[in-house]
Design an enzyme around this catalytic site. Structure first.
Site, mmCIF file in Angstrom:
data_model
loop_
_atom_site.group_PDB
_atom_site.id
_atom_site.type_symbol
_atom_site.label_atom_id
_atom_site.label_comp_id
_atom_site.label_asym_id
_atom_site.label_seq_id
_atom_site.Cartn_x
_atom_site.Cartn_y
_atom_site.Cartn_z
ATOM 1 N N HIS A 32 34.330 37.827 37.543
ATOM 2 C CA HIS A 32 35.201 38.980 37.828
ATOM 3 C C HIS A 32 35.065 40.002 36.708
ATOM 4 C CE1 HIS A 32 38.631 41.005 39.857
ATOM 5 N NE2 HIS A 32 38.852 41.468 38.642
ATOM 6 N N HIS A 34 33.896 44.531 36.166
ATOM 7 C CA HIS A 34 33.695 45.821 36.841
ATOM 8 C C HIS A 34 32.752 46.696 36.037
ATOM 9 C CE1 HIS A 34 37.500 44.861 38.967
ATOM 10 N NE2 HIS A 34 38.050 44.694 37.785
ATOM 11 N N TYR A 50 43.886 56.060 38.966
ATOM 12 C CA TYR A 50 43.718 56.156 37.517
ATOM 13 C C TYR A 50 42.321 56.667 37.210
ATOM 14 C CZ TYR A 50 41.210 51.688 38.073
ATOM 15 O OH TYR A 50 40.330 50.707 38.457
ATOM 16 N N THR A 78 39.030 50.064 42.144
ATOM 17 C CA THR A 78 39.648 51.072 43.019
ATOM 18 C C THR A 78 39.373 52.506 42.568
ATOM 19 O OG1 THR A 78 41.711 50.901 41.759
ATOM 20 C CG2 THR A 78 41.516 49.552 43.751
ATOM 21 N N ARG A 125 36.374 43.474 49.092
ATOM 22 C CA ARG A 125 37.676 43.305 48.442
ATOM 23 C C ARG A 125 38.733 44.064 49.215
ATOM 24 N NH1 ARG A 125 39.493 45.315 42.439
ATOM 25 N NH2 ARG A 125 40.677 43.475 41.848
ATOM 26 N N TYR A 158 43.463 40.937 46.522
ATOM 27 C CA TYR A 158 44.244 41.174 45.298
ATOM 28 C C TYR A 158 45.647 41.564 45.726
ATOM 29 C CZ TYR A 158 45.250 42.741 40.493
ATOM 30 O OH TYR A 158 45.774 42.884 39.234
ATOM 31 N N ASP A 251 37.265 39.917 33.559
ATOM 32 C CA ASP A 251 37.936 41.139 34.008
ATOM 33 C C ASP A 251 37.589 42.352 33.143
ATOM 34 O OD1 ASP A 251 39.364 42.705 35.758
ATOM 35 O OD2 ASP A 251 41.335 42.154 34.972
ATOM 36 N N ASN A 256 43.784 49.187 33.333
ATOM 37 C CA ASN A 256 45.253 49.306 33.359
ATOM 38 C C ASN A 256 45.991 48.338 32.458
ATOM 39 O OD1 ASN A 256 45.439 51.400 35.388
ATOM 40 N ND2 ASN A 256 44.703 49.853 36.825
HETATM 41 C C1 0GY Z 1 41.556 44.017 38.044
HETATM 42 C C2 0GY Z 1 42.917 44.518 38.091
HETATM 43 C C3 0GY Z 1 43.368 45.777 38.250
HETATM 44 C C4 0GY Z 1 42.616 46.876 38.753
HETATM 45 C C5 0GY Z 1 41.692 46.800 39.717
HETATM 46 O O1 0GY Z 1 40.160 47.700 41.153
HETATM 47 C C6 0GY Z 1 41.024 47.952 40.332
HETATM 48 O O2 0GY Z 1 41.365 49.089 40.034
HETATM 49 O O3 0GY Z 1 41.329 45.649 40.191
HETATM 50 C C7 0GY Z 1 44.767 46.046 37.929
HETATM 51 O O4 0GY Z 1 45.085 47.213 37.609
HETATM 52 O O5 0GY Z 1 45.582 45.120 37.987
HETATM 53 O O6 0GY Z 1 41.296 42.885 38.347
HETATM 54 O O7 0GY Z 1 40.633 44.745 37.721
#
Ligand code: 0GY
Length: 298
Positions: A32, A34, A50, A78, A125, A158, A251, A256
């Protein structure tokens, strides 16, 4: 200055994490993480909630090598909406060492799905965290799930613990494996044997198609670093009860997070506290993610 300016209160990832003292086993997967942009090359989505600091594929691969992982699963964040270009670019550059989890809409073309598969995407997702995405009806997600089931992909969900009861029927009706991000975000101030976490454990116990990421200690902890002690009993319970259906991820770059940014080397050391035998760590870090994401490798 670039096109995008990160949010004023945004915490950027640790630029110089420590080398873990725990040596990861050969074949370990960070399941996990990004990539963010870079925004000038891969613009952030207009509908994002964000604007992060850039976190490029090269920075991710450098972290992978420092920590001792061999592979990554890159999850669409996201802030990029349903434009998977940055994630796909990272998958291609990884030369087979990364798989992806994408965000798509119900009208995604067969050609686009085939291209995503070719690049290494193996899941989609669905994000139900309201501060991150605007809510959509169940049918929106159901039609995506039906499309991707045909490809042998799975769904990653999620959500926050207080929403599980309401989503239960929908989640359990999905036609694929379902991977839960960050253990469904329990409130770790509540007891591990209490009804809230009990509902998540029941989901996992009664529905063997459910998997859980034992990730997000730095996100869930109320006691905080360095040990994230209050999350350990929750992660341990899931690892020990469902050893063949758990995944671990850093992660990175930790979207955030408020208050502190973890040292990713220490997050790797944390794994020994939640998977306390070599056999459990082999399953968590190597066997499970390899089966789920590289199982079709010949
Ligand atoms: C994570 C958690 C967060 C954000 C996202 O895709 C995302 O923006 O997953 C969060 O803000 O809790 O796992 O990356």
């Amino acid at each position: 200055m670039g096109t995008f300016e990160m949010d004023a209160d945004w915490l950027c990832f640790d630029p110089s994490p420590s080398k873990p003292t725990y040596r990861l086993p050969p074949g370990a997967v960070d399941a996990h993480c990004h990539v963010f942009g870079p925004g000038d090359e891969f613009p952030y989505a207009p509908e994002r909630k964000y604007t992060p600091c850039d976190a490029s594929k090269d920075q991710l691969f450098a972290l992978r090598d420092l920590l001792g992982f061999e592979r990554n699963v890159i999850v669409q964040a996201t802030c990029h909406g349903a434009d998977n270009a940055a994630m796909v670019d990272a998958l291609v550059a990884s030369k087979g060492r990364a798989r992806g989890v994408a965000t798509v809409g119900p009208h995604v073309g067969d050609d686009e799905l085939a291209e995503l598969h070719e690049a290494g995407v193996r899941g989609v997702r669905f994000n139900f965290v309201r501060r991150l995405v605007d809510p959509k009806p169940d049918d929106y997600y159901r039609s995506i799930a039906e499309r991707i089931a045909a490809l042998g992909w799975h769904v990653v969900v999620y959500f926050e613990a207080q929403d599980l009861a309401e989503r239960w029927d929908f989640f359990t009706s999905l036609p694929t494996i379902v991977v839960v991000d960050h253990m469904g975000r329990p409130d770790v101030g509540k007891p591990v044997d209490g009804p809230e976490f009990g509902l998540f454990l029941k989901l996992m116990a009664e529905h063997p198609q459910f998997w859980s990421k034992v990730s997000g200690a730095e996100r869930l902890s109320l006691s905080g670093p360095p040990g994230y002690d209050d999350v350990v009993p929750f992660h341990r319970r899931v690892v020990e009860t469902f050893p063949d259906r758990v995944l671990f991820g850093t992660d990175w770059p930790h979207p955030n997070l408020k208050g502190h940014m973890p040292d990713d080397g220490k997050l790797v050391d944390y794994v020994q506290r939640i998977a306390t035998t070599e056999e459990l760590r082999q399953k968590l870090l190597v066997d499970n993610p390899t089966r789920l994401y590289w199982g079709d490798d010949t």
